[in-house]
Design a protein around this motif. Structure first.
Motif, mmCIF file in Angstrom:
data_model
loop_
_atom_site.group_PDB
_atom_site.id
_atom_site.type_symbol
_atom_site.label_atom_id
_atom_site.label_comp_id
_atom_site.label_asym_id
_atom_site.label_seq_id
_atom_site.Cartn_x
_atom_site.Cartn_y
_atom_site.Cartn_z
ATOM 1 N N ARG A 198 0.829 -1.212 0.000
ATOM 2 C CA ARG A 198 0.000 0.000 0.000
ATOM 3 C C ARG A 198 0.861 1.258 0.000
ATOM 4 O O ARG A 198 0.573 2.230 -0.721
ATOM 5 C CB ARG A 198 -0.910 -0.021 1.228
ATOM 6 C CG ARG A 198 -1.772 1.226 1.395
ATOM 7 C CD ARG A 198 -2.668 1.078 2.617
ATOM 8 N NE ARG A 198 -1.921 0.863 3.834
ATOM 9 C CZ ARG A 198 -1.369 1.863 4.552
ATOM 10 N NH1 ARG A 198 -1.482 3.127 4.148
ATOM 11 N NH2 ARG A 198 -0.705 1.586 5.656
ATOM 12 N N LEU A 199 1.939 1.252 0.785
ATOM 13 C CA LEU A 199 2.806 2.423 0.865
ATOM 14 C C LEU A 199 3.493 2.693 -0.472
ATOM 15 O O LEU A 199 3.640 3.852 -0.883
ATOM 16 C CB LEU A 199 3.864 2.220 1.956
ATOM 17 C CG LEU A 199 3.362 2.188 3.401
ATOM 18 C CD1 LEU A 199 4.488 1.801 4.340
ATOM 19 C CD2 LEU A 199 2.785 3.540 3.792
ATOM 20 N N SER A 201 2.428 2.097 -3.416
ATOM 21 C CA SER A 201 1.465 2.702 -4.344
ATOM 22 C C SER A 201 1.121 4.129 -3.927
ATOM 23 O O SER A 201 1.117 5.048 -4.762
ATOM 24 C CB SER A 201 0.202 1.847 -4.391
ATOM 25 O OG SER A 201 -0.790 2.457 -5.182
ATOM 26 N N ARG A 202 0.858 4.344 -2.632
ATOM 27 C CA ARG A 202 0.414 5.657 -2.169
ATOM 28 C C ARG A 202 1.520 6.695 -2.204
ATOM 29 O O ARG A 202 1.297 7.856 -2.550
ATOM 30 C CB ARG A 202 -0.143 5.537 -0.739
ATOM 31 C CG ARG A 202 -0.646 6.845 -0.155
ATOM 32 C CD ARG A 202 -1.493 6.584 1.079
ATOM 33 N NE ARG A 202 -0.743 5.993 2.154
ATOM 34 C CZ ARG A 202 -0.046 6.702 3.064
ATOM 35 N NH1 ARG A 202 -0.009 8.015 2.985
ATOM 36 N NH2 ARG A 202 0.587 6.091 4.036
ATOM 37 N N MET A 203 2.749 6.281 -1.862
ATOM 38 C CA MET A 203 3.863 7.230 -1.788
ATOM 39 C C MET A 203 4.706 7.269 -3.062
ATOM 40 O O MET A 203 5.727 7.950 -3.102
ATOM 41 C CB MET A 203 4.767 6.868 -0.596
ATOM 42 C CG MET A 203 4.101 6.997 0.750
ATOM 43 S SD MET A 203 5.253 6.579 2.092
ATOM 44 C CE MET A 203 4.285 7.035 3.537
ATOM 45 N N GLN A 204 4.283 6.505 -4.080
ATOM 46 C CA GLN A 204 5.000 6.483 -5.363
ATOM 47 C C GLN A 204 6.472 6.097 -5.177
ATOM 48 O O GLN A 204 7.383 6.798 -5.602
ATOM 49 C CB GLN A 204 4.882 7.839 -6.070
ATOM 50 C CG GLN A 204 3.455 8.218 -6.414
ATOM 51 C CD GLN A 204 3.355 9.570 -7.091
ATOM 52 O OE1 GLN A 204 4.110 10.486 -6.774
ATOM 53 N NE2 GLN A 204 2.421 9.686 -8.018
#
Length: 635
Positions: A198-199, A201-204
């Motif tokens: 998840r990180l 994806s969310r933080m690129q």
């Protein structure tokens, strides 16, 4: 941001002038603000004494700022120490105001120096912090956003180093320690490894940095297995030993070590076995410039032999290992004498003269041709070097009364399907038959599989092909191999040799075999790329299967039979295998020598098939010279 870039691109002298001008404005503003806050008026506008106090305050404060080095500090690297210096300098400036007010006898309420100090700290210190933040944000946008796996000492140190670098911007920690979850360490939040996908994806995130130099390989492998499922590039800090001895620093990020993919923890060596055949003895290594031979030499030097003889056919290979070991001996103040000698193991007179001249006591025979296709295409030279090279070296060792002779063998000698494996099994048979004769030399052989990083290893090939970005070549989707690191293999060879009684065949515990195609896939994934398949046509790297090479097997074995026994070392076994009496075997060697002399490849193959080496070829004769003669119809 454009203005800031213009300022930072100016020469340093101009930057200091700008800083002095800005601080002058700040001192004036703090002075005015202090009076207006306390008295709601500015009485100095109509009084020359107040102006004199202000001018002297500006001058004295700027001189003090210069003296404490405030204008030498680089704002983008502003530290806590620099901020403390600013606060102290502002306090001294407030003290200057009190002293000047007293000497010029101006009305100066007691609260004004305190208010002045507070304003000056906010203006002078705050402005510097603001510039540092703006520059940091600007630089951050140009860096790769990364997550650090490991919030321990190594991870925290790495985060600090990366913040001052120009490549990576750490945004979070990942750790498996439950008590650290959701805590903030060095300004970064620590997350559970389950949150990693998840990180990313969310933080690129496009890179994950492993900061666990102390972790066992089995632990690192478990972590790496979870990372291979994610489309991120994985880098690692150097091994803890390299950081400690100064050969690497924490910020020298490197590719994930292949040893970590295998997950096989090294077994600690037994010192009594390591130095039994080496300490205070004259030791010789044939093939000293090769992958295994050179590592044997490095390990041997550390065990304090009286002298170490490097015997090598390649001039360049000999030069390299001689230079390396000489520097090592000088750097560590060792008393080992390094003796570099050029020579071929196919020249018995040269070997015997060397062994007798230096009174060699322990001999490690690593000289061999080991690449399956090369030996398949050059059969006579493979037979000459691997079989007769071992034979002549063994006879020279017996004549020179060498105490211990250790042959470096291979798993390809077990039920061989190619000429190289057969020649290595024949080399084993040579020593087994000689060991049964009456003499003072103890013969033994150590058999193991592939070593990581050896010449011709598949790993460097995969890495080069991934860097080129087109495809990775694997011979067969089901091919598997045993792997071991070169240092571990060399240590185990030395320890096994110390346990030899005569004619022993030692087999190293190589752990679990590895599927080569899985190794290729993991390397692709750890490079932040995807495998291109029919199900994933938009992947980055395709795996091409080229077919088994001449004489190549799908899997290798370490034992011919089931007669295996344990030894004093948990990773070393001894095998009881059949061999021929020396008189019978000598006749076979004589016939083989004649066939090689006449380049009679049909006879060579017949002899190899008739010898109890277990030769079961999967291809016809592959010698390139023999094929060329056949094409031209030459007998």
């Amino acid at each position: 941001m454009f203005i800031i870039n213009k300022i930072f691109s100016m020469p340093r002298i101009y930057k200091r002038i700008v800083s002095i001008f800005v601080d002058t404005v700040f001192i004036f503003s703090a002075f005015v603000g202090a009076f207006y806050t306390r008295l709601e008026s500015v009485p100095f506008l109509d009084s020359s004494k107040y102006w004199q106090v202000l001018m002297l305050l500006v001058l004295s404060t700027l001189i003090f700022f210069i003296r404490v080095g405030l204008y030498r500090a680089i704002l983008r690297y502003l530290s806590v120490h620099a901020l403390f210096t600013i606060v102290l300098s502002c306090a001294v400036s407030a003290l200057f105001l009190v002293v000047l007010g007293y000497f010029f006898e101006v009305f100066l309420p007691r609260a004004i120096p305190i208010i002045y100090f507070a304003y000056l700290v906010l203006l002078s210190g705050g402005s510097r912090l603001l510039v540092r933040v703006l520059v940091s944000q600007h630089n951050t946008k140009q860096k790769d956003r990364v997550i650090i796996y490991g919030a321990g000492d190594s991870g925290r140190q790495l985060a600090n180093l990366l913040r001052h670098g120009n490549e990576f911007h750490p945004v979070a920690f990942i750790d498996d320690e439950q008590k650290l979850f959701k805590n903030v360490v060095n300004g970064l939040t620590v997350y559970n490894s389950k949150d990693l996908k998840r990180l990313i994806s969310r933080m690129q995130i496009n890179k994950v940095l492993l900061a666990m130099p102390r972790a066992k390989r089995s632990q690192r492998k478990a972590i790496i297995n979870t990372l291979t499922e994610l489309r991120v590039e994985v880098k690692s800090v150097p091994a803890f030993e390299e950081i400690i001895n100064g050969s690497a620093s924490m910020d020298q990020l490197c590719d994930v070590a292949i040893e970590d993919l295998l997950g096989r923890d090294c077994v600690l060596a037994k010192p009594e076995l390591l130095n039994a055949n080496i300490k205070n003895k004259v030791v010789m290594v044939t093939g000293a410039g090769g992958s295994i031979g050179s590592e044997l030499c490095r390990q041997i030097v550390q065990q304090a032999p009286k002298s170490l003889i490097l015997f090598e056919l390649s001039e360049y290979g000999l030069y390299q290992i001689d230079k390396e070991l000489s520097e090592l001996v000088a750097g560590q103040n060792l008393t080992v004498q390094i003796i570099p000698l050029l020579g071929s193991v196919q020249r018995k007179n040269r070997l015997q003269t060397v062994l007798e001249s230096f009174a060699v006591q322990t001999l490690y025979h690593a000289a061999a041709y080991k690449h399956v296709p090369m030996v398949e295409h050059n059969v006579v030279e493979g037979v000459r070097n691997n079989i007769f090279g071992t034979y002549y070296t063994a006879l020279a060792a017996i004549a020179a009364k060498v105490e211990s002779f250790v042959l470096i063998s291979t798993d390809k000698a077990v039920r061989p399907t190619n000429v190289m494996g057969t020649t290595k099994r024949m080399a084993e048979l040579t020593l087994q038959s000689l060991a049964a004769e009456e003499h003072n030399t103890r013969f033994c052989m150590v058999r193991f599989g592939n070593v990581l990083g050896s010449s011709g290893s598949v790993i460097p090939l995969f890495k080069r092909q991934i860097a080129e970005g087109e495809y990775v070549t694997v011979t067969h989707p089901d091919i598997i191999r045993y792997f071991m690191t070169i240092p571990e293999a060399a240590q185990l060879v030395i320890q096994a040799g110390a346990m030899g009684k005569g004619g022993d065949v030692f087999v190293l515990d190589m752990g679990e075999p590895v599927k080569i195609v899985d190794l290729a896939k993991n390397l692709i994934h750890l490079s932040g790329l995807e495998v291109k398949t029919s199900q994933n046509p938009y992947g980055d790297i395709e795996i091409k299967f080229t077919g088994l090479r001449p004489g190549e097997k799908l899997f290798e074995e370490l034992l011919i039979g089931d007669n295996v026994e344990k030894t004093a070392h948990q990773c070393i076994m001894t095998a009881n295998e059949n061999f021929l009496p020396y008189p019978e075997y000598e006749k076979i060697l004589q016939r083989l020598d004649q066939a090689c002399h006449e380049f009679d490849h049909e006879s060579i193959r017949e002899i190899l098939l008739a010898t109890p080496a277990g030769f079961n070829p999967t291809d016809g004769i592959g010698d390139l010279v023999w094929k060329a003669k056949k094409q031209q119809g030459i007998n």
